[in-house]
Design a protein around this motif. Structure first.
Motif, PDB file in Angstrom:
ATOM      1  N   ASN A  21      41.285  34.572  49.793  1.00  0.00           N
ATOM      2  CA  ASN A  21      41.015  35.433  48.914  1.00  0.00           C
ATOM      3  C   ASN A  21      39.829  36.250  49.091  1.00  0.00           C
ATOM      4  O   ASN A  21      39.655  37.571  48.853  1.00  0.00           O
ATOM      5  CB  ASN A  21      40.808  34.833  47.363  1.00  0.00           C
ATOM      6  N   SER A  25      40.018  40.363  49.849  1.00  0.00           N
ATOM      7  CA  SER A  25      39.225  41.113  49.062  1.00  0.00           C
ATOM      8  C   SER A  25      38.286  42.397  49.878  1.00  0.00           C
ATOM      9  O   SER A  25      38.242  43.600  49.828  1.00  0.00           O
ATOM     10  CB  SER A  25      38.074  40.547  48.195  1.00  0.00           C
ATOM     11  N   ASP A  32      42.552  49.159  44.059  1.00  0.00           N
ATOM     12  CA  ASP A  32      42.438  48.445  42.635  1.00  0.00           C
ATOM     13  C   ASP A  32      43.758  47.645  42.849  1.00  0.00           C
ATOM     14  O   ASP A  32      44.750  47.949  43.365  1.00  0.00           O
ATOM     15  CB  ASP A  32      42.494  49.212  41.542  1.00  0.00           C
ATOM     16  N   LYS A 106      51.249  41.038  44.355  1.00  0.00           N
ATOM     17  CA  LYS A 106      49.993  42.032  44.498  1.00  0.00           C
ATOM     18  C   LYS A 106      50.548  43.143  44.644  1.00  0.00           C
ATOM     19  O   LYS A 106      51.199  43.588  45.719  1.00  0.00           O
ATOM     20  CB  LYS A 106      49.000  41.374  45.387  1.00  0.00           C
ATOM     21  N   SER A 108      48.663  47.051  45.299  1.00  0.00           N
ATOM     22  CA  SER A 108      47.535  47.704  45.516  1.00  0.00           C
ATOM     23  C   SER A 108      47.567  48.995  45.362  1.00  0.00           C
ATOM     24  O   SER A 108      48.395  49.638  46.257  1.00  0.00           O
ATOM     25  CB  SER A 108      46.688  47.143  46.753  1.00  0.00           C
ATOM     26  N   SER A 191      46.508  39.527  36.460  1.00  0.00           N
ATOM     27  CA  SER A 191      45.007  39.805  36.472  1.00  0.00           C
ATOM     28  C   SER A 191      44.795  41.115  37.590  1.00  0.00           C
ATOM     29  O   SER A 191      45.826  41.584  38.134  1.00  0.00           O
ATOM     30  CB  SER A 191      44.395  38.485  37.165  1.00  0.00           C
ATOM     31  N   GLN A 193      42.075  43.120  40.211  1.00  0.00           N
ATOM     32  CA  GLN A 193      40.632  43.126  41.183  1.00  0.00           C
ATOM     33  C   GLN A 193      40.465  44.687  41.373  1.00  0.00           C
ATOM     34  O   GLN A 193      41.027  45.649  41.588  1.00  0.00           O
ATOM     35  CB  GLN A 193      41.434  42.391  42.415  1.00  0.00           C
ATOM     36  N   HIS A 206      35.952  41.896  34.339  1.00  0.00           N
ATOM     37  CA  HIS A 206      36.188  41.780  35.943  1.00  0.00           C
ATOM     38  C   HIS A 206      37.192  40.733  36.087  1.00  0.00           C
ATOM     39  O   HIS A 206      37.859  40.810  37.096  1.00  0.00           O
ATOM     40  CB  HIS A 206      34.890  41.879  36.801  1.00  0.00           C
ATOM     41  N   SER A 207      37.231  39.896  35.044  1.00  0.00           N
ATOM     42  CA  SER A 207      38.144  38.617  35.295  1.00  0.00           C
ATOM     43  C   SER A 207      39.103  38.294  34.173  1.00  0.00           C
ATOM     44  O   SER A 207      39.695  37.057  34.155  1.00  0.00           O
ATOM     45  CB  SER A 207      37.136  37.586  35.711  1.00  0.00           C
TER      46      SER A 207
END
Length: 330
Positions: A21, A25, A32, A106, A108, A191, A193, A206-207
């Motif tokens: 993870n 990141s 995002d 995911k 992005s 969720s 990021q 943020h979480s």
């Protein structure tokens, strides 16, 4: 490379976050990311139907497009998700690797992917179009889930209808529904990021994880149907074609009465019914006789089934597209 791996391992130990993870990141510091976690209570199968996986990918595309279109032009139903900036943002988006333990997709988007100022700015003056789109997904899904849990679906629809800048749309609901499979009765967790390149407002968590339980999706579909049926009265300029003429002859030997027009509205053709006086009817007859000729007008387009009512007509003109010139009636 070895030093980087040691640094990642150290960060993993300090923050109790998996090394994978942390590496993800770092690689995606400009992006995002929204994560869709698919989970079920089934213990006899650790797979997903292949056709459902395809629906999930399509749902992620629709989610991004619907939020981007809402950021550009807020409305409760987008007839077509084809605004150029939204389509370009989708072309810049990427599908990330899944994670262990469950099915996690995911998606992005680089925060600087599109250089434009969004109409619906959800994150402050320094916000970007991509960041507003991602926040639009978060705020919109949050509003839908909160309304379902509080049993306030009618209130949600009424607020969206009255708002000049609604954050939810039927398209967003349709995208969510694609993340559900009736046979496996799965749940979905969202969720996010956030890229550190653009500061996230203090009011934003943020979480935060948004959990959508399997039984919520039937209610979400109800919201979708309600929002799709809602169309607002619009008073503006339109252009289109003359589809039908149903007028009658008057005592003066001239025709007037009902005409059905095909108007271009938000990228889609909408049939509209309007009453024309003898002068405007003559112009409409001219356009109807010539293939490809257009009419342009100003008026009030009312909601409802097609052909929709068009009133307060003014400035009715005929345009020959081959010359882009106004034509006189015959």
């Amino acid at each position: 490379k070895e030093a980087s791996l040691r640094a990642i391992q150290k960060l993993s130990e300090l923050h109790r976050i998996s090394a994978n993870n942390i590496a993800f990141s770092i690689k995606n510091v400009r992006d995002d990311v929204v994560k869709y976690r698919i989970s079920t209570t089934r213990t006899d199968d650790d797979s997903l139907p292949l056709e459902f996986a395809g629906e999930i990918i399509k749902g992620a595309e629709l989610m991004l497009l619907s939020s981007a279109c809402t950021v550009i032009r807020p409305q409760v139903h987008h007839p077509r998700l084809s605004l150029s900036e939204a389509v370009e943002l989708l072309s810049r988006a990427r599908l990330g690797q899944t994670e262990q333990g469950s099915f996690i997709f995911k998606v992005s988007c680089p925060v600087d992917a599109i250089d434009m100022q969004p109409s619906l700015n959800l994150g402050g003056e320094d916000n970007s179009f991509a960041r507003s789109t991602m926040l639009g997904i978060k705020h919109g899904v949050n509003a839908i889930v909160s309304a379902v849990e509080a049993d306030e679906l009618n209130e949600l629809v009424d607020v969206a209808r009255a708002s000049p800048s609604p954050i939810i749309s039927s398209n967003l609901c349709e995208a969510l529904i694609r993340f559900h499979h009736e046979d496996i009765r799965n749940n979905v967790d969202l969720s996010f990021q956030w890229s550190p390149r653009i500061r996230l407002p203090q009011s934003e968590s943020h979480s935060e994880i948004i959990s959508i339980r399997s039984e919520y999706f039937e209610r979400i579909d109800q919201i979708r149907r309600e929002l799709r049926s809602i169309e607002r009265e619009r008073e503006e300029s339109f252009f289109g074609t003359v589809e039908q003429l149903n007028g009658t002859m008057g005592d003066d030997g001239r025709r007037s009465g009902e005409a059905v027009l095909g108007l271009l509205v938000d990228g889609a053709i909408v049939k509209a019914r309007v009453l024309l006086d003898a002068d405007d009817y003559s112009k409409a007859l001219t356009a109807h006789k010539h293939d490809q000729w257009l009419v342009t007008l100003e008026g009030k387009l009312h909601p409802g089934r097609q052909p929709r009512a068009l009133s307060s007509l003014r400035s009715f003109r005929v345009i020959d597209p081959t010359t882009a010139a106004e034509s006189k009636s015959e």
